[in-house]
Write a protein that holds these residues in place. Structure first.
Motif, PDB file in Angstrom:
ATOM      1  N   LEU A 363     -81.500 111.971 -14.844  1.00 14.75           N
ATOM      2  CA  LEU A 363     -82.535 111.561 -14.182  1.00 14.75           C
ATOM      3  C   LEU A 363     -82.495 110.032 -13.993  1.00 14.75           C
ATOM      4  CD1 LEU A 363     -85.556 113.650 -14.260  1.00 14.75           C
ATOM      5  CD2 LEU A 363     -83.870 113.940 -12.601  1.00 14.75           C
ATOM      6  N   ASN A 364     -81.842 109.146 -14.968  1.00 11.87           N
ATOM      7  CA  ASN A 364     -81.937 107.842 -15.051  1.00 11.87           C
ATOM      8  C   ASN A 364     -83.292 107.275 -14.907  1.00 11.87           C
ATOM      9  OD1 ASN A 364     -80.716 105.280 -15.637  1.00 11.87           O
ATOM     10  ND2 ASN A 364     -80.173 104.990 -13.485  1.00 11.87           N
ATOM     11  N   TRP A 365     -84.338 108.009 -15.280  1.00 11.96           N
ATOM     12  CA  TRP A 365     -85.799 107.691 -15.327  1.00 11.96           C
ATOM     13  C   TRP A 365     -86.202 107.094 -16.597  1.00 11.96           C
ATOM     14  CZ3 TRP A 365     -89.648 111.567 -12.858  1.00 11.96           C
ATOM     15  CH2 TRP A 365     -90.880 110.842 -12.370  1.00 11.96           C
ATOM     16  N   ASP A 366     -86.165 105.713 -16.701  1.00  8.81           N
ATOM     17  CA  ASP A 366     -86.569 105.152 -17.999  1.00  8.81           C
ATOM     18  C   ASP A 366     -87.824 105.501 -18.463  1.00  8.81           C
ATOM     19  OD1 ASP A 366     -85.796 103.524 -20.560  1.00  8.81           O
ATOM     20  OD2 ASP A 366     -87.045 102.264 -19.726  1.00  8.81           O
ATOM     21  N   GLY A 367     -88.939 105.420 -17.644  1.00  6.82           N
ATOM     22  CA  GLY A 367     -90.116 105.770 -17.960  1.00  6.82           C
ATOM     23  C   GLY A 367     -90.573 106.839 -18.527  1.00  6.82           C
ATOM     24  N   ILE A 368     -89.743 107.870 -18.547  1.00  7.30           N
ATOM     25  CA  ILE A 368     -90.177 109.502 -19.022  1.00  7.30           C
ATOM     26  C   ILE A 368     -89.456 109.427 -20.394  1.00  7.30           C
ATOM     27  CG2 ILE A 368     -90.499 110.105 -16.836  1.00  7.30           C
ATOM     28  CD1 ILE A 368     -87.901 111.883 -17.224  1.00  7.30           C
ATOM     29  N   HIS A 369     -89.306 108.344 -20.991  1.00 10.49           N
ATOM     30  CA  HIS A 369     -88.400 108.741 -22.521  1.00 10.49           C
ATOM     31  C   HIS A 369     -89.695 109.209 -23.360  1.00 10.49           C
ATOM     32  CE1 HIS A 369     -90.715 104.659 -22.944  1.00 10.49           C
ATOM     33  NE2 HIS A 369     -90.734 104.918 -24.059  1.00 10.49           N
ATOM     34  N   THR A 370     -90.922 109.197 -22.973  1.00  6.27           N
ATOM     35  CA  THR A 370     -91.866 109.633 -23.680  1.00  6.27           C
ATOM     36  C   THR A 370     -91.631 111.385 -24.030  1.00  6.27           C
ATOM     37  OG1 THR A 370     -93.252 109.708 -21.930  1.00  6.27           O
ATOM     38  CG2 THR A 370     -93.519 108.198 -23.485  1.00  6.27           C
ATOM     39  N   CYS A 371     -90.942 112.103 -23.130  1.00  3.76           N
ATOM     40  CA  CYS A 371     -90.814 113.457 -23.354  1.00  3.76           C
ATOM     41  C   CYS A 371     -89.949 113.547 -24.594  1.00  3.76           C
ATOM     42  CB  CYS A 371     -90.008 114.008 -22.307  1.00  3.76           C
ATOM     43  SG  CYS A 371     -88.368 113.481 -21.796  1.00  3.76           S
ATOM     44  N   ILE A 372     -89.049 112.721 -24.998  1.00  4.37           N
ATOM     45  CA  ILE A 372     -88.185 112.888 -26.272  1.00  4.37           C
ATOM     46  C   ILE A 372     -89.380 112.660 -27.554  1.00  4.37           C
ATOM     47  CG2 ILE A 372     -86.349 112.080 -27.834  1.00  4.37           C
ATOM     48  CD1 ILE A 372     -85.176 111.025 -24.905  1.00  4.37           C
ATOM     49  N   ILE A 373     -90.058 111.767 -27.542  1.00  4.55           N
ATOM     50  CA  ILE A 373     -91.030 111.517 -28.635  1.00  4.55           C
ATOM     51  C   ILE A 373     -92.140 112.791 -28.739  1.00  4.55           C
ATOM     52  CG2 ILE A 373     -93.102 109.880 -29.210  1.00  4.55           C
ATOM     53  CD1 ILE A 373     -91.584 107.590 -27.672  1.00  4.55           C
ATOM     54  N   THR A 374     -92.447 113.328 -27.639  1.00  2.00           N
ATOM     55  CA  THR A 374     -93.273 114.386 -27.797  1.00  2.00           C
ATOM     56  C   THR A 374     -92.787 115.341 -28.430  1.00  2.00           C
ATOM     57  OG1 THR A 374     -94.185 113.676 -25.561  1.00  2.00           O
ATOM     58  CG2 THR A 374     -94.871 115.968 -26.364  1.00  2.00           C
ATOM     59  N   CYS A 375     -91.530 115.629 -28.137  1.00  4.79           N
ATOM     60  CA  CYS A 375     -90.998 116.753 -28.901  1.00  4.79           C
ATOM     61  C   CYS A 375     -90.951 116.878 -30.553  1.00  4.79           C
ATOM     62  CB  CYS A 375     -89.399 117.074 -28.774  1.00  4.79           C
ATOM     63  SG  CYS A 375     -88.966 117.176 -26.906  1.00  4.79           S
ATOM     64  N   PHE A 376     -91.038 115.740 -30.961  1.00  8.08           N
ATOM     65  CA  PHE A 376     -91.259 115.651 -32.453  1.00  8.08           C
ATOM     66  C   PHE A 376     -92.553 115.987 -32.860  1.00  8.08           C
ATOM     67  CE2 PHE A 376     -87.345 113.441 -32.121  1.00  8.08           C
ATOM     68  CZ  PHE A 376     -86.643 113.964 -33.271  1.00  8.08           C
ATOM     69  N   ILE A 377     -93.715 115.584 -31.940  1.00  4.84           N
ATOM     70  CA  ILE A 377     -95.058 115.783 -32.168  1.00  4.84           C
ATOM     71  C   ILE A 377     -95.524 117.179 -32.218  1.00  4.84           C
ATOM     72  CG2 ILE A 377     -97.346 114.811 -31.574  1.00  4.84           C
ATOM     73  CD1 ILE A 377     -95.944 112.304 -30.886  1.00  4.84           C
ATOM     74  N   VAL A 378     -94.891 117.984 -31.125  1.00  7.79           N
ATOM     75  CA  VAL A 378     -95.695 119.270 -30.676  1.00  7.79           C
ATOM     76  C   VAL A 378     -94.943 120.147 -31.240  1.00  7.79           C
ATOM     77  CG1 VAL A 378     -96.620 118.141 -28.554  1.00  7.79           C
ATOM     78  CG2 VAL A 378     -94.350 119.262 -28.569  1.00  7.79           C
ATOM     79  N   ALA A 379     -93.875 120.301 -32.008  1.00  9.08           N
ATOM     80  CA  ALA A 379     -93.066 121.437 -32.366  1.00  9.08           C
ATOM     81  C   ALA A 379     -93.907 122.098 -33.652  1.00  9.08           C
ATOM     82  CB  ALA A 379     -91.701 121.069 -32.873  1.00  9.08           C
ATOM     83  N   LEU A 380     -94.013 123.505 -33.321  1.00 11.66           N
ATOM     84  CA  LEU A 380     -94.682 124.084 -34.309  1.00 11.66           C
ATOM     85  C   LEU A 380     -93.805 125.545 -34.589  1.00 11.66           C
ATOM     86  CD1 LEU A 380     -98.227 123.824 -32.808  1.00 11.66           C
ATOM     87  CD2 LEU A 380     -97.256 122.982 -34.764  1.00 11.66           C
ATOM     88  N   PRO A 381     -94.069 126.294 -35.709  1.00 11.44           N
ATOM     89  CA  PRO A 381     -92.972 127.229 -36.173  1.00 11.44           C
ATOM     90  C   PRO A 381     -93.303 128.599 -35.249  1.00 11.44           C
ATOM     91  CG  PRO A 381     -94.006 126.359 -37.908  1.00 11.44           C
ATOM     92  CD  PRO A 381     -94.934 125.666 -36.807  1.00 11.44           C
ATOM     93  N   THR A 382     -94.532 129.037 -34.951  1.00  4.09           N
ATOM     94  CA  THR A 382     -94.585 130.174 -34.245  1.00  4.09           C
ATOM     95  C   THR A 382     -95.227 130.330 -32.986  1.00  4.09           C
ATOM     96  OG1 THR A 382     -97.108 130.530 -35.156  1.00  4.09           O
ATOM     97  CG2 THR A 382     -95.380 131.513 -36.561  1.00  4.09           C
ATOM     98  N   MET A 383     -95.020 131.410 -32.120  1.00  6.45           N
ATOM     99  CA  MET A 383     -95.571 131.286 -30.842  1.00  6.45           C
ATOM    100  C   MET A 383     -97.177 131.377 -30.604  1.00  6.45           C
ATOM    101  SD  MET A 383     -93.264 134.071 -28.804  1.00  6.45           S
ATOM    102  CE  MET A 383     -94.147 134.139 -27.267  1.00  6.45           C
ATOM    103  N   GLY A 384     -97.795 131.780 -31.617  1.00  7.90           N
ATOM    104  CA  GLY A 384     -99.333 131.913 -31.559  1.00  7.90           C
ATOM    105  C   GLY A 384     -99.734 130.449 -31.860  1.00  7.90           C
ATOM    106  N   GLU A 385     -99.125 129.556 -32.766  1.00  2.00           N
ATOM    107  CA  GLU A 385     -99.502 128.309 -32.953  1.00  2.00           C
ATOM    108  C   GLU A 385     -99.160 127.343 -31.844  1.00  2.00           C
ATOM    109  OE1 GLU A 385     -98.562 126.666 -37.100  1.00  2.00           O
ATOM    110  OE2 GLU A 385     -97.319 128.330 -37.013  1.00  2.00           O
ATOM    111  N   MET A 386     -97.900 127.574 -31.055  1.00  3.66           N
ATOM    112  CA  MET A 386     -97.603 126.835 -29.841  1.00  3.66           C
ATOM    113  C   MET A 386     -98.604 127.094 -28.826  1.00  3.66           C
ATOM    114  SD  MET A 386     -94.574 125.125 -30.368  1.00  3.66           S
ATOM    115  CE  MET A 386     -94.231 124.928 -28.671  1.00  3.66           C
ATOM    116  N   ILE A 387     -98.979 128.289 -28.520  1.00  5.00           N
ATOM    117  CA  ILE A 387     -99.783 128.718 -27.377  1.00  5.00           C
ATOM    118  C   ILE A 387    -101.480 128.400 -27.594  1.00  5.00           C
ATOM    119  CG2 ILE A 387    -100.877 130.548 -26.175  1.00  5.00           C
ATOM    120  CD1 ILE A 387     -98.357 132.059 -26.516  1.00  5.00           C
TER     121      ILE A 387
END
Length: 596
Positions: A363-387
């Protein structure tokens, strides 16, 4: 959780929560100030790292700040080598980003680096992206050095500021002991208070782990006398045991309303007097055993624990040192190489990061680089934890983003100096820190509030008045949440239900060990361990109960598991009362047959 339950957790005024929130907000504000002075770009990242790593006591903060900087220093050396391999090679950069992401997610799942691995991964991958946007060697080196500042500044703030504003671990320990005793006294006085019983049950599930860690940090501080620490070590399991017995007495009073029990006023007053001494930073000695008004087994047991509450020489220390040593693990989890779940978690986390990275690039959209940062913060092992945490993520991001946008519209245009800007940062950080310092069920939302606010209002060397920045970064956060959720629930979905039996078996094993204790002190310590194991089982049941309907349709034994955890809780408390231990042992044998 219901909305009412979430609101109660948000507004709950637990001892020490306000002070912890104020100190965390002060640390984030100080990080922003140092970043302004040193002209560190993307101040949001250092502020975010500070909020993530900040601890309650000064010793843990100093150690965390030093260790994180040492680890990141080693990582920087590795990244210097990667620069030569990836500079002007987009494919090489993508491969290096994937390998680094995989490594940090694996460490977060299979090692003791879990609290720090995701933050390190966030900063390193963010630096790699910055290097990719600066294909000139000198600019790439400068980007790498700035990435070092992203960790160096929070680490320096933790090392320098924490000794000034944070209490000592010994102070935290004595205050925690006072809280246990006060809550026990309140339960004995008003046993029919349901909300107080819920508070006591939540505190019981924490066991003695936090207090023992405070004791360990107090030993490293080398300020208190060894005798004082030994007395406090004696008091830790007894405070948990007294709270468990008070909870048992409260539940028994509720189950037999036709037989009103007279509150043991002498016992209650003794507990309150002891709590006052602990609250002041000392510890009580020469405690006389108070009389109880009637032969209630729980009251008698509580009273019997008081004379030796802080007297370690009165009995032998529990001889479980060998067991503890043999059960301890190294840096990696025992199943780090044999359990495929660790690798799968790392693969899914890496897939989420790389998918976000490719969308960001395409997309060449520099402003949404926070999507990459967010992945490290919200990853959780199980579906129950994610939901279960999805609502907290989204609501936290929306609240933080709203704070950021409102401040850009109504506050930032009127700021005339750095002091006013820092006051705004402190006020918004305080809200995020208050939520983050609360119950672990809502702490996640507090971090998301800070994430969205910092990324919306801090750009370059300071504040931004550009609404586009806030909009883009909030979109990036929401996109990162969606991508991570989609990846983790689509590939190798791990159901919390599959792990319930394992956690219940661990709780039963801990209960058996408690019943086989050789001394009172050992029994109380093992009872606290049982509470920890029980908390893990209850949380796994809670996560399983929020998974999709088609999965819950296959959870035939979920209600049975809930009943088993309730029985384990009652048996752990009854096992502390000698008069009830034979019956509790017989019930435990029956429970073993049900689980097996």
């Amino acid at each position: 959780m219901t909305a009412d339950r979430i609101w109660r957790l948000i507004t709950q005024r637990t001892p020490g929560r306000g002070g912890a929130a104020l100190r965390m907000a002060a640390a984030c504000t100080t990080t922003v100030l140092v970043g302004e002075i040193w002209q560190v770009p993307d101040l949001a990242v250092p502020a975010l790292v500070t909020m993530a790593l900040w601890q309650k006591d000064r010793v843990t903060n100093v150690l965390a700040g030093l260790i994180v900087n040492i680890l990141f220093g080693l990582i920087i050396l590795i990244m210097f080598g990667l620069i030569h391999l990836t500079l002007d090679h987009p494919m090489g950069l993508a491969i290096a980003t994937a390998l680094l992401s995989f490594g940090f997610f694996f460490l977060g799942s299979a090692s003791k680096l879990k609290p720090v691995a995701y933050m390190l991964g966030l900063v390193v991958v963010y630096a790699m992206i910055a290097i990719g946007n600066a294909p000139i060697g000198e600019l790439a080196t400068r980007a790498l050095l700035y990435a070092d500042l992203f960790i160096l500044v929070p680490g320096a703030v933790m090392v320098c500021l924490a000794p000034v504003i944070c209490p000592s671990p010994k102070t935290l320990l004595t205050r925690s002991l006072a809280h246990h005793l006060r809550l026990s006294a309140a339960l004995l006085r008003t046993p029919d208070d349901e909300q107080m019983r819920d508070t006591a049950e939540a505190l019981l599930r924490e066991g003695a782990k936090g207090m023992l860690m405070s004791l360990k940090m107090a030993g490293l501080e080398k300020i208190g006398r060894k005798q004082d620490l030994a007395c406090l070590k004696q008091a830790i399991p007894r405070s948990v045991g007294i709270l468990a017995l008070a909870h048992a007495a409260s539940c028994e009073s509720t189950h037999t309303p036709d037989i009103p029990a007279q509150p043991p006023e002498a016992l209650i007053q003794t507990l309150l007097d002891m709590a006052e001494i602990f609250q002041s930073g000392g510890y009580p000695t020469d405690i006389a055993q108070p009389p109880v008004p009637e032969p209630t087994p729980a009251f008698i047991k509580i009273a019997s624990l008081l004379p030796d509450f802080t007297n370690p020489s009165a009995q032998k220390a529990p001889e479980n040192g060998k067991k503890a040593k043999s059960g301890s693990s190294g840096f990696f989890a025992p199943d780090a190489l044999s359990n495929p779940e660790h690798v799968r978690f790392a693969v899914k986390g890496t897939a989420a990061v790389m998918l976000s990275y490719f969308i960001f690039k395409i997309l060449n959209w520099d402003g949404i680089h926070t999507c990459i940062i967010t992945c490290f913060i919200v990853a959780l092992p199980t579906m129950g934890e994610m939901i279960s945490k999805l609502t907290l993520r989204i609501s936290g991001a929306l609240v933080g983003g709203a704070l950021g946008i409102l401040s850009i519209i109504f506050v930032i245009p009127h700021l005339t100096n750095i002091a006013a800007f820092l006051i705004m940062i402190f006020a918004c950080s305080l809200l995020a820190a208050w939520v983050k310092s609360g119950d672990e069920r809502i702490a996640y939302a507090g971090f998301q509030i800070g994430l969205a606010f910092f990324l919306s209002d801090l750009k370059g060397y300071g504040p931004t008045s550009d609404m586009t920045t806030a909009r883009n970064r909030i979109i990036g956060i929401l996109l990162g949440n969606f991508i991570t959720y989609a990846v983790f629930t689509s590939f190798w979905p791990s159901s919390a239900y599959d792990k319930i039996k394992e956690t219940i078996s661990a709780a039963l094993k801990a209960l058996h060990t408690q019943f086989q204790a050789a001394s009172v002190q050992e029994e109380l310590l093992l009872a606290a361990s049982t509470q920890n194991a029980l908390a893990a089982a209850e949380r796994m049941i809670e996560f399983a109960s929020v998974e999709p309907i088609h999965l819950r349709a296959q959870m035939d034994e979920l209600a049975t598991y809930r009943a088993i955890t309730s029985q384990i809780s009652s048996l752990s408390e009854d096992g502390l009362i000698p008069a009830r231990r034979p019956a509790a042992s017989a019930q435990l044998a029956l429970l073993d047959k049900v689980v097996s």
